[in-house]
Design a protein around this motif. Structure first.
Motif, PDB file in Angstrom:
ATOM      1  N   SER A 169       0.829  -1.192   0.000  1.00  0.00           N
ATOM      2  CA  SER A 169       0.000   0.000   0.000  1.00  0.00           C
ATOM      3  C   SER A 169       0.866   1.244   0.000  1.00  0.00           C
ATOM      4  CB  SER A 169      -0.897  -0.001   1.249  1.00  0.00           C
ATOM      5  OG  SER A 169      -1.503   1.245   1.433  1.00  0.00           O
ATOM      6  N   PRO A 170       0.365   2.343  -0.546  1.00  0.00           N
ATOM      7  CA  PRO A 170       1.108   3.607  -0.475  1.00  0.00           C
ATOM      8  C   PRO A 170       1.423   4.034   0.951  1.00  0.00           C
ATOM      9  CG  PRO A 170      -0.690   3.774  -2.051  1.00  0.00           C
ATOM     10  CD  PRO A 170      -0.873   2.458  -1.337  1.00  0.00           C
ATOM     11  N   ILE A 171       0.703   3.487   1.927  1.00  0.00           N
ATOM     12  CA  ILE A 171       0.968   3.866   3.314  1.00  0.00           C
ATOM     13  C   ILE A 171       2.378   3.472   3.729  1.00  0.00           C
ATOM     14  CG2 ILE A 171       0.125   1.723   4.376  1.00  0.00           C
ATOM     15  CD1 ILE A 171      -1.013   3.382   6.640  1.00  0.00           C
ATOM     16  N   MET A 172       2.934   2.416   3.090  1.00  0.00           N
ATOM     17  CA  MET A 172       4.259   1.968   3.484  1.00  0.00           C
ATOM     18  C   MET A 172       5.317   2.996   3.121  1.00  0.00           C
ATOM     19  SD  MET A 172       3.699  -1.206   4.786  1.00  0.00           S
ATOM     20  CE  MET A 172       3.908   0.098   5.884  1.00  0.00           C
ATOM     21  N   ALA A 173       5.319   3.392   1.851  1.00  0.00           N
ATOM     22  CA  ALA A 173       6.296   4.389   1.421  1.00  0.00           C
ATOM     23  C   ALA A 173       6.083   5.704   2.167  1.00  0.00           C
ATOM     24  CB  ALA A 173       6.190   4.605  -0.084  1.00  0.00           C
ATOM     25  N   ALA A 174       4.828   6.053   2.387  1.00  0.00           N
ATOM     26  CA  ALA A 174       4.527   7.303   3.087  1.00  0.00           C
ATOM     27  C   ALA A 174       4.987   7.244   4.536  1.00  0.00           C
ATOM     28  CB  ALA A 174       3.033   7.594   3.011  1.00  0.00           C
ATOM     29  N   ALA A 175       4.802   6.085   5.175  1.00  0.00           N
ATOM     30  CA  ALA A 175       5.214   5.942   6.571  1.00  0.00           C
ATOM     31  C   ALA A 175       6.725   6.040   6.707  1.00  0.00           C
ATOM     32  CB  ALA A 175       4.721   4.614   7.130  1.00  0.00           C
ATOM     33  N   VAL A 176       7.445   5.430   5.781  1.00  0.00           N
ATOM     34  CA  VAL A 176       8.906   5.511   5.810  1.00  0.00           C
ATOM     35  C   VAL A 176       9.351   6.953   5.595  1.00  0.00           C
ATOM     36  CG1 VAL A 176      11.023   4.803   4.643  1.00  0.00           C
ATOM     37  CG2 VAL A 176       9.226   3.127   5.075  1.00  0.00           C
ATOM     38  N   ALA A 177       8.730   7.630   4.632  1.00  0.00           N
ATOM     39  CA  ALA A 177       9.077   9.026   4.363  1.00  0.00           C
ATOM     40  C   ALA A 177       8.764   9.916   5.558  1.00  0.00           C
ATOM     41  CB  ALA A 177       8.338   9.515   3.120  1.00  0.00           C
ATOM     42  N   ALA A 178       7.616   9.664   6.199  1.00  0.00           N
ATOM     43  CA  ALA A 178       7.234  10.468   7.366  1.00  0.00           C
ATOM     44  C   ALA A 178       8.218  10.262   8.508  1.00  0.00           C
ATOM     45  CB  ALA A 178       5.822  10.104   7.802  1.00  0.00           C
ATOM     46  N   ALA A 179       8.639   8.996   8.702  1.00  0.00           N
ATOM     47  CA  ALA A 179       9.575   8.695   9.772  1.00  0.00           C
ATOM     48  C   ALA A 179      10.917   9.381   9.536  1.00  0.00           C
ATOM     49  CB  ALA A 179       9.777   7.187   9.881  1.00  0.00           C
ATOM     50  N   ALA A 180      11.333   9.455   8.265  1.00  0.00           N
ATOM     51  CA  ALA A 180      12.593  10.125   7.947  1.00  0.00           C
ATOM     52  C   ALA A 180      12.455  11.639   8.056  1.00  0.00           C
ATOM     53  CB  ALA A 180      13.048   9.737   6.543  1.00  0.00           C
ATOM     54  N   ALA A 181      11.306  12.160   7.627  1.00  0.00           N
ATOM     55  CA  ALA A 181      11.115  13.606   7.611  1.00  0.00           C
ATOM     56  C   ALA A 181      11.070  14.202   9.003  1.00  0.00           C
ATOM     57  CB  ALA A 181       9.834  13.959   6.857  1.00  0.00           C
ATOM     58  N   ILE A 182      10.646  13.400   9.967  1.00  0.00           N
ATOM     59  CA  ILE A 182      10.511  13.954  11.314  1.00  0.00           C
ATOM     60  C   ILE A 182      11.865  14.323  11.888  1.00  0.00           C
ATOM     61  CG2 ILE A 182      10.694  11.847  12.706  1.00  0.00           C
ATOM     62  CD1 ILE A 182       8.289  12.854  14.285  1.00  0.00           C
ATOM     63  N   GLY A 183      12.942  13.788  11.290  1.00  0.00           N
ATOM     64  CA  GLY A 183      14.271  14.140  11.751  1.00  0.00           C
ATOM     65  C   GLY A 183      14.634  15.576  11.484  1.00  0.00           C
TER      66      GLY A 183
END
Length: 285
Positions: A21-35
């Motif tokens: 699902s697109p949620i996977m790529a989005a979740a990884v991106a969100a986790a990285a962006a929070i840095g």
């Protein structure tokens, strides 16, 4: 202890995993962006939640972890308690924390008071919950209607109690296959919170127990070793607030000597200036 057989039960019950699902790529991106998010001050689009968080959160910084005394079983049990507390906070933010739902969560976490890890949970929860709330604020569509994003069922309907644990298991395998970071761990809790909201809104509040157990299974299978290496859940606190290096005895002696030298030089300078001003002007010969 979390049951390691639950994930195999999920696989037996669901022969074909849902498509990526697109949620996977989005979740990884969100986790990285929070840095790269600066919190604790005024941020673009920031809100009151950010003011309760640390000033700068270095999620991507690599540093030597501070090892607290902890075991795999500790991080599993404490993670289960943290998940229950996070879900309670998420339901409260969503206006879904009724007395009945609160009692269900308390029943699911009745073992927490007997674990002896209450201090760890109290220390880690504010950071975990605060960063999860920040992720929800930054990506509201990602962490809302989660079951609809990752389930094969029409409208993301949760049809059986084991479904929520299975979906979280699939998400975790995809989320952590490229490596584990604290940002991804926070994202996992935010996804679990979104699934908890879906359970309640679909009149399946009785599924919350399975969701908490499913989170504990993920911690046991995918995260326990990584967490132990970083001192358990208190490693999150160390990561956000890196401990200041201690000054050795030699360092203190050096600082003392340097201070004395500076004081001596300043006193000599003042004495010279004072002597120059104190001498009377002699008439020329």
């Amino acid at each position: 202890m979390a049951s390691s057989s639950s994930s195999s039960g999920f696989q037996q019950h669901h022969q074909q995993p849902p498509p990526r699902s697109p949620i996977m790529a989005a979740a990884v991106a969100a986790a990285a962006a929070i840095g790269s998010v600066t919190v604790g001050g005024v941020t673009p689009g920031g809100n009151a939640a950010s003011s309760r968080l640390p000033t700068v959160v270095g999620w991507t910084n690599k540093r030597s972890p501070i090892h607290h005394l902890t075991t795999s079983q500790d991080v599993i049990n404490q993670g289960k308690c943290l998940c229950g507390e996070y879900i309670r906070a998420r339901l409260k933010r969503s206006g879904l924390l009724t007395r009945k739902n609160l009692q269900r969560l308390r029943n699911s976490m009745e073992h927490c008071s007997a674990l002896g890890g209450g201090v760890v949970v109290r220390e880690a929860l504010p950071l975990l919950n605060g960063m999860g709330e920040e992720l929800e604020r930054m990506h509201p569509r990602l962490y809302t209607n989660v079951s609809r994003q990752i389930s094969n069922e029409p409208w993301g309907e949760l049809t059986e109690p084991d479904t929520v644990g299975y979906l979280l298991h699939v998400v975790a395998k995809d989320l952590f296959k490229s490596g584990i970071t604290w940002g991804k761990v926070i994202s996992l809790f935010a996804i679990a919170g979104g699934l908890a909201v879906d359970c309640v809104r679909q009149d399946h509040a009785d599924y919350l127990q399975q969701l908490i157990e499913g989170t504990a299974d993920v911690i046991e299978e995918d995260l326990s070793g990584w967490l132990v290496e970083r001192g358990g859940w208190l490693g999150l606190q160390d990561h956000v607030h890196p401990p200041q290096p201690e000054i050795s005895v030699t360092g203190w002696l050096s600082i003392t000597v340097l201070t004395l030298v500076v004081i001596y030089i300043v006193s000599l300078f003042l004495r010279v200036i004072g002597t120059g001003y104190g001498e009377p002007n002699r008439p020329p010969n």
